[in-house]
Design a protein around this motif. Sequence first.
Motif, mmCIF file in Angstrom:
data_model
loop_
_atom_site.group_PDB
_atom_site.id
_atom_site.type_symbol
_atom_site.label_atom_id
_atom_site.label_comp_id
_atom_site.label_asym_id
_atom_site.label_seq_id
_atom_site.Cartn_x
_atom_site.Cartn_y
_atom_site.Cartn_z
ATOM 1 N N GLN A 160 9.415 25.577 50.987
ATOM 2 C CA GLN A 160 10.593 25.799 51.523
ATOM 3 C C GLN A 160 10.963 26.540 52.725
ATOM 4 O O GLN A 160 11.617 26.053 53.581
ATOM 5 C CB GLN A 160 11.606 25.477 50.701
ATOM 6 N N ASP A 239 10.121 31.418 49.819
ATOM 7 C CA ASP A 239 10.899 30.312 48.652
ATOM 8 C C ASP A 239 9.778 29.324 48.760
ATOM 9 O O ASP A 239 9.830 28.094 49.549
ATOM 10 C CB ASP A 239 12.123 30.069 49.108
ATOM 11 N N GLU A 284 9.888 33.261 45.847
ATOM 12 C CA GLU A 284 10.761 32.673 44.821
ATOM 13 C C GLU A 284 10.231 31.272 44.458
ATOM 14 O O GLU A 284 9.545 30.785 45.184
ATOM 15 C CB GLU A 284 11.931 32.537 45.912
ATOM 16 N N ASP A 285 10.410 31.070 43.351
ATOM 17 C CA ASP A 285 10.092 29.934 42.622
ATOM 18 C C ASP A 285 8.660 29.540 43.037
ATOM 19 O O ASP A 285 8.463 28.321 43.477
ATOM 20 C CB ASP A 285 10.964 28.630 43.041
ATOM 21 N N ASP A 311 14.790 30.884 40.879
ATOM 22 C CA ASP A 311 15.879 30.224 41.370
ATOM 23 C C ASP A 311 16.071 28.908 40.376
ATOM 24 O O ASP A 311 16.959 28.881 39.479
ATOM 25 C CB ASP A 311 15.658 30.064 43.064
ATOM 26 N N LEU A 334 17.772 34.859 41.718
ATOM 27 C CA LEU A 334 18.480 34.409 42.849
ATOM 28 C C LEU A 334 19.813 33.966 42.209
ATOM 29 O O LEU A 334 20.023 33.262 41.106
ATOM 30 C CB LEU A 334 17.941 33.131 43.564
ATOM 31 N N LYS A 336 23.275 31.886 42.397
ATOM 32 C CA LYS A 336 23.962 30.866 43.145
ATOM 33 C C LYS A 336 25.158 30.689 42.342
ATOM 34 O O LYS A 336 25.126 30.026 41.106
ATOM 35 C CB LYS A 336 23.236 29.950 43.360
ATOM 36 N N LYS A 387 20.795 36.231 50.837
ATOM 37 C CA LYS A 387 19.961 34.893 51.526
ATOM 38 C C LYS A 387 21.041 33.907 51.919
ATOM 39 O O LYS A 387 21.544 33.258 50.927
ATOM 40 C CB LYS A 387 18.928 34.639 50.388
HETATM 41 ZN ZN ZN Z 1 15.178 28.584 46.234
#
Ligand code: ZN
Length: 427
Positions: A160, A239, A284-285, A311, A334, A336, A387
């Motif tokens: 991603q 990511d 990430e992930d 994440d 992560l 959020k 981020k």
């Molecule tokens: Zn992510």
Amino acid sequence: TIAELDALEILDSRGRPTVEARITLSDGRAVRASVPSGASTGRHEAVERRDGDPARYGGRGVRGAVAAIEGEIAAALIGREPEQRAVDAVLRELDGTQDKSRLGANAILAVSLATARAAALAAGQPLWRHLARGGEVTLPRPMVNILSGGLHAGRQLDFQDFLVIPVAAERFGDALEAVVAVHAAMGELLAERGLVTLKADEGGYGPALADHREALRLLDEAVLRAGFALGEEVAYALDVAATHFHDPASGSYRLASEGRTLDPAELTAYVAELADEHPIVSVEDPLAEDDWPAWAGLTARLGSRLQVIGDDLFTTSLDRLERGIAERSANAVLVKMNQIGTISETVDVVSRARAAGFTTVISARSGETEDPVLADLAVGLAGGQIKIGSVTQSERLAKYNRLLRIERELGDAAQLAPPLALSRLSG
Ligand code: ZN
Ligand code: PGA
């Protein structure tokens, strides 16, 4: 005291409805806050409430969430002090569900954020200072999207985000300047090669590339063209967002852009190879959101040299983080806010992560508003890394520019968080 609470359906950076809440204090002063929205969401996230009425915004309207704020939530909060823990507890109890689906995590977070602003205003403090509660503040080191794939860029690549971390910069402003230079160099490179320079959801470029290695080679070239030393001055983060190309039935990972299917061990080996070939310091992930044993395997293998961030794995949930700490599934989280729905729960996740030796990355969503609250959160919690997406588009720049202002306000006391001390990573 909270005298009035109202809300509005506004639009996010993808032109989709989202929720804005406004608190008016008894002295007549008012504050607003709005919430972001993800596209590559994890299955275990708190639930955004959408109207589902196909006649409005393709079912994405948020009039129900707005009505919840102006009705039930207002009735419960008017007359109370804007005290974060107490307000967040009322919101959670009123909602009554595990995933905040009844009132809607979007309604709840908008009110939670507005409460933080109201409290800061009442205390006569900037929000970041209020959130710090007398503790340490640092400017976060940015991790910035340059190339996009996955759900944010029409799946041109499976991974991603290809991000850069300005590891040599000592001031936030210098860090941002370095990233802008790399972003500009990438734009030139793509144009020279006749590749499209269209932007993905977070403002990163979303060119049609042969495979992930080509993306990393381009990144090397862009960094060198911008005049930086690979690894010494600019390092990379990926990511992978592997949940979104994982097949739960077979347990395998389908790299459509490379025409091959990998099992978890092969995907782990692939990530390790890429990290051998390029200055990647963070991933990430790298595996799917419920592939727990594979995460522990990857972290055992790579955790001493890479920041391994959950994440979709953790979805900013304390319960899932506890499992990840116990099983050594990752060494970073992560963060959020809208994955969990209140500031208090977000603060608890950051504290727990830190106590366990996990690093934190405070993150925006792919759908954002012009609300800069993320910048205050990252500074106030000394989150270490942030981020936000790319360095174009005002919903991203609202946060970067806020960080520039905070850095100036802090003056000599401004500290940019050090780059990842990899020796300190647990794993
Ligand atoms: Zn992510
Ligand atoms: P999202 O993507 O906001 O679309 O979930 C961001 C990320 O995966 O980090």
